[in-house]
Design a protein around this motif. Structure first.
Motif, PDB file in Angstrom:
ATOM      1  N   ALA A  39       1.102  -1.074  -0.119  1.00  0.00           N
ATOM      2  CA  ALA A  39      -0.198   0.056  -0.353  1.00  0.00           C
ATOM      3  C   ALA A  39       1.081   1.117  -0.066  1.00  0.00           C
ATOM      4  O   ALA A  39       2.184   0.879   0.891  1.00  0.00           O
ATOM      5  CB  ALA A  39      -1.008  -0.505   1.023  1.00  0.00           C
ATOM      6  N   PRO A  40       0.705   2.634  -0.026  1.00  0.00           N
ATOM      7  CA  PRO A  40       1.289   3.896  -0.711  1.00  0.00           C
ATOM      8  C   PRO A  40       1.709   3.902   0.528  1.00  0.00           C
ATOM      9  O   PRO A  40       0.914   3.556   1.911  1.00  0.00           O
ATOM     10  CB  PRO A  40       0.359   4.767  -0.774  1.00  0.00           C
ATOM     11  N   GLY A  41       3.365   4.436   0.683  1.00  0.00           N
ATOM     12  CA  GLY A  41       3.857   4.739   2.307  1.00  0.00           C
ATOM     13  C   GLY A  41       3.760   3.586   3.056  1.00  0.00           C
ATOM     14  O   GLY A  41       4.188   3.538   4.193  1.00  0.00           O
ATOM     15  N   LYS A  42       3.453   2.417   2.543  1.00  0.00           N
ATOM     16  CA  LYS A  42       3.480   1.141   3.807  1.00  0.00           C
ATOM     17  C   LYS A  42       5.104   0.326   2.805  1.00  0.00           C
ATOM     18  O   LYS A  42       5.061  -0.282   1.939  1.00  0.00           O
ATOM     19  CB  LYS A  42       2.357   0.552   4.040  1.00  0.00           C
ATOM     20  N   GLN A  43       5.395  -0.949   4.223  1.00  0.00           N
ATOM     21  CA  GLN A  43       6.176  -2.059   3.376  1.00  0.00           C
ATOM     22  C   GLN A  43       4.951  -3.677   2.617  1.00  0.00           C
ATOM     23  O   GLN A  43       4.165  -3.208   3.080  1.00  0.00           O
ATOM     24  CB  GLN A  43       6.666  -2.855   4.771  1.00  0.00           C
ATOM     25  N   ARG A  44       6.193  -4.006   1.816  1.00  0.00           N
ATOM     26  CA  ARG A  44       5.213  -4.739   1.539  1.00  0.00           C
ATOM     27  C   ARG A  44       5.143  -5.524   1.923  1.00  0.00           C
ATOM     28  O   ARG A  44       6.186  -5.823   2.880  1.00  0.00           O
ATOM     29  CB  ARG A  44       6.554  -5.448  -0.122  1.00  0.00           C
ATOM     30  N   GLU A  45       4.079  -6.515   2.261  1.00  0.00           N
ATOM     31  CA  GLU A  45       3.573  -7.465   3.318  1.00  0.00           C
ATOM     32  C   GLU A  45       3.491  -8.715   2.076  1.00  0.00           C
ATOM     33  O   GLU A  45       2.509  -8.414   1.568  1.00  0.00           O
ATOM     34  CB  GLU A  45       2.561  -7.056   4.385  1.00  0.00           C
ATOM     35  N   LEU A  46       3.601 -10.211   2.899  1.00  0.00           N
ATOM     36  CA  LEU A  46       3.621 -11.457   2.577  1.00  0.00           C
ATOM     37  C   LEU A  46       1.306 -11.395   3.161  1.00  0.00           C
ATOM     38  O   LEU A  46       1.243 -11.004   3.908  1.00  0.00           O
ATOM     39  CB  LEU A  46       3.934 -12.249   3.299  1.00  0.00           C
TER      40      LEU A  46
END
Length: 111
Positions: A39-46
């Protein structure tokens, strides 16, 4: 060069469904395949993974709503997303252990 191509993203209202597909340019049968999102401004998550033996697991935030599956004959992994929420809005990426990353597909959930 191996390619992973995602598709199926789009704009949907909260409570709706989407089915993402990820097609590989070669066999996925030995690979653990994963879906991530960012998501914008967030880390990539599994979000979810499916092993070569078809074992699966999910992030707590999507359990009971998302289902990952694979069709090795079609070199394709899917992510069925039901009861979508605005917080599911993100770019969704496919990943394979020996295949690398796809380019991503945008999912936008409106409230």
């Amino acid at each position: 060069q191996v390619q992973l191509v995602e598709s199926g993203g789009g704009l949907v209202q909260a409570g709706g469904s989407l089915r993402l597909s990820c097609v590989a340019s070669r066999s996925i049968s030995i690979n653990t395949m994963k879906w991530y999102r960012q998501a914008p401004g967030k880390q990539r998550e599994l979000v979810a993974f499916i092993a070569s033996n078809y074992n699966t697991d999910y992030a707590d935030s999507v359990k009971g709503r998302f289902t990952i599956s694979r069709d090795n004959a079609k070199n394709t992994v899917y992510l069925q997303m039901n009861n979508l929420k605005p917080e599911d809005t993100a770019v969704y990426y496919c990943w394979g252990a020996t295949l690398g990353w796809g380019q991503g597909t945008q999912v936008t959930v409106s409230s």
